[in-house]
Write a protein that holds these residues in place. Structure first.
Motif, short mmCIF file in Angstrom:
data_model
loop_
_atom_site.label_atom_id
_atom_site.label_comp_id
_atom_site.label_asym_id
_atom_site.label_seq_id
_atom_site.Cartn_x
_atom_site.Cartn_y
_atom_site.Cartn_z
N ILE A 167 0.66 -1.48 -0.21
CA ILE A 167 -0.09 0.09 -0.34
C ILE A 167 0.75 1.40 -0.17
CG2 ILE A 167 -1.88 -1.05 1.04
CD1 ILE A 167 -1.05 -0.19 3.95
N PRO A 168 1.90 1.09 -0.95
CA PRO A 168 2.66 2.33 -0.81
C PRO A 168 1.74 3.71 -1.27
CG PRO A 168 2.67 1.38 -3.58
CD PRO A 168 1.53 0.60 -2.10
N ALA A 169 0.66 4.26 -1.35
CA ALA A 169 0.22 5.35 -2.01
C ALA A 169 -0.02 5.90 -0.39
CB ALA A 169 -1.00 4.78 -2.93
N GLN A 170 0.16 5.11 0.19
CA GLN A 170 -0.35 5.48 2.40
C GLN A 170 1.04 6.51 2.45
OE1 GLN A 170 -2.31 3.34 4.61
NE2 GLN A 170 -4.28 2.38 2.55
N PHE A 171 2.01 5.43 2.35
CA PHE A 171 3.39 6.49 2.76
C PHE A 171 4.14 7.45 2.09
CE2 PHE A 171 2.28 2.18 4.33
CZ PHE A 171 2.43 2.29 5.94
N GLY A 172 3.47 8.15 1.03
CA GLY A 172 3.94 9.73 0.55
C GLY A 172 4.05 8.87 -1.38
N ASP A 173 3.98 10.11 -2.36
CA ASP A 173 4.05 10.04 -3.57
C ASP A 173 5.30 9.68 -3.85
OD1 ASP A 173 1.33 11.85 -3.18
OD2 ASP A 173 2.81 13.37 -3.87
N ASP A 174 6.53 9.44 -3.99
CA ASP A 174 7.15 9.07 -4.12
C ASP A 174 7.77 7.13 -3.80
OD1 ASP A 174 8.96 11.08 -4.90
OD2 ASP A 174 10.19 11.19 -2.69
N LEU A 175 6.70 6.26 -2.98
CA LEU A 175 6.81 5.21 -3.17
C LEU A 175 5.62 4.34 -4.00
CD1 LEU A 175 7.53 4.37 0.75
CD2 LEU A 175 8.73 3.78 -0.77
N LYS A 176 4.76 5.36 -3.99
CA LYS A 176 3.64 5.47 -5.05
C LYS A 176 4.04 5.16 -6.56
CE LYS A 176 -1.18 7.34 -6.08
NZ LYS A 176 -1.62 7.99 -6.90
N ARG A 177 4.87 6.06 -6.80
CA ARG A 177 5.50 5.95 -7.82
C ARG A 177 6.34 4.92 -8.05
NH1 ARG A 177 8.58 9.19 -9.36
NH2 ARG A 177 9.30 10.14 -7.64
#
Length: 329
Positions: A245-255
């Motif tokens: 669930i990288p989106a919950q931990f910042g935009d960088d991890l989401k990308r």
């Protein structure tokens, strides 16, 4: 000699054969004591094979090496049924392949096609091999240490994700410092002198007695008893869950993250953290044990996006960001 003394002796002996790679030695020992398989990656000439052979040489264990090539067949790894004739009677007997050893070096594993790589899956995961409908068990002490070269692409076959996930850790070997490289030169020069003396009939120095396998099994029992607090267990699970669930931990991890780590990552974190704590002389796991080992556990389990690859973001950078974002509760 206690299990800890035996392992420290093994570590010391390996350090005499491999200069300036203390972290690599520790990771090989963690793989051995945690009963897992390792993928060792590094540029040519950085002592990948030497490190693995040094471990096998100083341990009471049967060692085999499989040089992976594009024309290798699965039966060259696992073994095959061979027809034997005795008088008027004939029968098929299983002829074991090189996988039936205690420590197996799968050298340049990415040079063999997927069919051969898949021949390792059952042995790595279930500690057994099935040939012609018959299951053959591996030895109680069994581990695969595979090497690969990260810069050569021609004539290679990238390992499938299913097989990558079966490696407990992905260990990177880097260039040694200049001071250590001087010691490497002296070490190899001394080995050449010993080899020349042996050719001339001079008896080589007596090799020390290998470390008994029982020391490994005793160490594993002690590691199994290492205490892991509830908060540390939750910390491990939260770190792995953050990759999903990288989106919950910042935009960088989401990308950056396209595919998160599997539950095998949580199990590997637990086993490696307990082993790391034991090697540090503690009977409990500290969060620093988890942080020390997490890059090796996550390195091959994170599916990075094309955007991350285009920006040159590495799995280690992503892991560092996850550790920074996830709090110990």
């Amino acid at each position: 000699m206690s299990a800890r003394e035996a392992v420290e002796d093994l570590r010391k002996r390996m350090g005499q054969a491999i200069i300036g790679q203390r972290d690599v030695i520790d990771r090989l020992l963690i793989g051995l004591l945690a009963n897992g398989n390792l993928l060792v990656e590094g540029l040519p000439g950085l002592a990948k094979t030497r490190a693995i052979k040094a471990l096998a040489k100083n341990l009471e264990a049967k060692f085999s090496r499989i040089q992976f090539t594009p024309d290798l067949l699965p039966s060259d790894v696992t073994g095959t049924e061979v027809l034997y004739k005795s008088g008027d009677e004939t029968e098929f007997r299983f002829d074991p392949g090189p996988i039936f050893a205690n420590i197996v070096l799968a050298d340049e594993i990415n040079r063999a096609p997927a069919k051969v790589q898949a021949a390792l899956l059952e042995a790595m995961e279930e500690r057994q091999v099935t040939v012609a409908g018959t299951t053959h068990k591996m030895e109680p002490l069994f581990m695969v240490m595979a090497t690969q070269n990260p810069i050569e692409q021609e004539g290679t076959y990238p390992l499938p994700e299913a097989q990558m996930d079966r490696f407990l850790m992905h260990v990177n070997i880097t260039y040694p410092p200049v001071e250590d490289e001087v010691q490497v030169i002296r070490l190899v020069r001394g080995e050449e002198i010993e080899a020349l003396s042996e050719q001339q009939g001079t008896a080589p120095p007596a090799a020390p007695t290998p470390i008994a396998q029982d020391a490994v099994f005793l160490a594993r029992r002690e590691i199994a008893a290492i205490h892991v607090a509830d908060a540390v267990e939750r910390y491990m699970a939260d770190l792995v869950n953050a990759t999903r669930i990288p989106a919950q931990f910042g935009d960088d991890l989401k990308r950056w993250i396209e595919v998160g780590a599997s539950p095998r990552a949580s199990l590997a974190l637990d086993r490696c953290s307990r082993t790391h704590a034991w090697l540090q002389g503690r009977d409990y796991v500290d969060p620093e044990d988890v942080r020390a080992i997490i890059p090796d556990v996550f390195r091959h389990r994170l599916g990075l996006s094309f955007e991350a690859q285009g920006e040159g973001v590495t799995p280690d950078q992503v892991t560092a960001e996850i550790v920074r974002q996830v709090a110990l509760t």
